[in-house]
Scaffold this active site. Sequence first.
Site, short mmCIF file in Angstrom:
data_model
loop_
_atom_site.label_atom_id
_atom_site.label_comp_id
_atom_site.label_asym_id
_atom_site.label_seq_id
_atom_site.Cartn_x
_atom_site.Cartn_y
_atom_site.Cartn_z
CE LYS A 78 -3.84 2.05 2.70
NZ LYS A 78 -4.68 1.90 3.90
CB SER A 153 -8.09 3.73 2.93
OG SER A 153 -7.21 3.16 3.89
CB SER A 177 -8.22 0.79 5.81
OG SER A 177 -8.97 1.97 5.67
N1 GLN Z 1 -13.05 4.41 6.73
C1 GLN Z 1 -12.31 4.75 7.90
C2 GLN Z 1 -11.82 6.17 7.82
O1 GLN Z 1 -12.03 6.79 6.82
C3 GLN Z 1 -11.17 3.80 8.12
C4 GLN Z 1 -10.00 4.05 7.26
C5 GLN Z 1 -8.81 3.25 7.64
O2 GLN Z 1 -8.92 2.21 8.30
N2 GLN Z 1 -7.65 3.73 7.23
O3 GLN Z 1 -11.24 6.69 8.73
#
Ligand code: GLN
Length: 488
Positions: A78, A153, A177
């Site tokens: 990532k 994400s 995410s």
């Molecule tokens: N959807 C969550 C956020 O926007 C989690 C994102 C993540 O785990 N990086 O914060």
Amino acid sequence: MSDLHTMTLAGLREALAAGKIGAGEATAATLERIAAVEPKVRAFVTVAGERALAEARALDARGPDPARPLWGVPVAVKDVIAVKGMPTTCGSRILEHFEPCYDAFVVRRLREAGAVIVGKTNMDEFAMGSSTEKSAFGPTANPWDTTRVPGGSSGGSAAAVAAGQCFGALGTDTGGSIRQPASFCGCVGLKPTYGRVSRWGCVAYGSSLDQIGPMARTVQDTALLFQAIAGFDPQDSTCVDAALPDTPAALAACEDLAGLRIGVPREYWGQGLAPEVEAACRAALDAAAARGATLVPVELPHTPYAVAAYYIIAMAEASSNLARFDGVRYGLRDKDARELLDMYVRSRSRGFGEEVQRRIMIGTYVLSAGYYDAYYRKAAQVRRLIRQDFAEALKRCDVLCGPVSPVTAWPLGAMDADPVQMYLMDIFTISLNLAGLPGLSLPVGLGADSGLPVGLQLLGPAFGEARLLAVAGVLERALGPLPAPAGL
Ligand code: GLN
């Protein structure tokens, strides 16, 4: 080998170790697969083809090394995790041309294990989102249906794994995410215990929540990656020096679920859950019971407050972490600025996307004098209650079980109008991060209405990753593999 991408990581690694396939051959086939499907999937921000091939050929020159468990295996990382000599953009304009001068701890571990990094995967900007639509470099598509989101994400990592563009990938999970995109793309994703995997070299979003973890097509593949990256690192002061069991061995040794108590939290199975998700997850619970598990009804009573508490804490931490991107030390600097403050404002206004700016502003607000007690302190108190919920529930069972997401992958653009609607979709994943516990997303079937993958979530006690993987392994065998994604 044109069908190499259909192999599992474990299968490929055996073939490599036995000399049936060369590392160069495996990397070349993977790069061909990337070239063939990338126009549709757009999973990568950077594909480092030549470099990966050169590294793979260098491995071949010395021959397979049994001491290196991922020898010659092509993997992806990532784009929030530093790989020396490749850009680390975090899906943001502000870091578009940023190249870190060192490898993250987990990347060093992957290299030591013999893995070949083929590229950096797309993500919501600074990992803020649940759909990978908030990347400055455009959205990634779901390999099952390219008109839909891959989740986020870590959507680039999930899509790349599902589309056969790598044999495993790293993601990060601050509020879901890893687990949610794994669920949307039909792969396995593991969010380790907070402190289990070093975050040295990972760009911070919410430092009290962030964890790096593996994503792969099978449970065994996920265990192999986890084993390679987990462990103590004194460079990350939150990393815990806890014993690491042989996770792949624990998985291989677990034949059934006899004696296992699976807690079924009432709050995770009710209102708002799509019927097709509920049906697929219930069928998986039935399969667990048929393999000897006992289902125990439990409660996580503070679940209704989790979204609010999480978004306050995550945004507060983000507003502080992202202060370092100021046009001075990292990334983009606006050239027209006339004085220092003007340069900060212009660089940050141009460099950060809308969602990131929204979160920095809300995060700054909830930390400011006069509001701190009402928002941040209150959220921290709720967080403690959520931790206690898990501690109580886990006294009565060995693992907890529920859906990963209330729905399957939604159409690209469907949540554009209202950010809060997307935040609410994180209801089943964020509590775990607030509690610091490990969680795993396992594909359990295709939704009867959408035909898209459904993920079941297994949640466990601190440092219980081996248990989660072992339970997931039994369920994976019981339920059988998903078909190949139909969208490519
Ligand atoms: N959807 C969550 C956020 O926007 C989690 C994102 C993540 O785990 N990086 O914060």
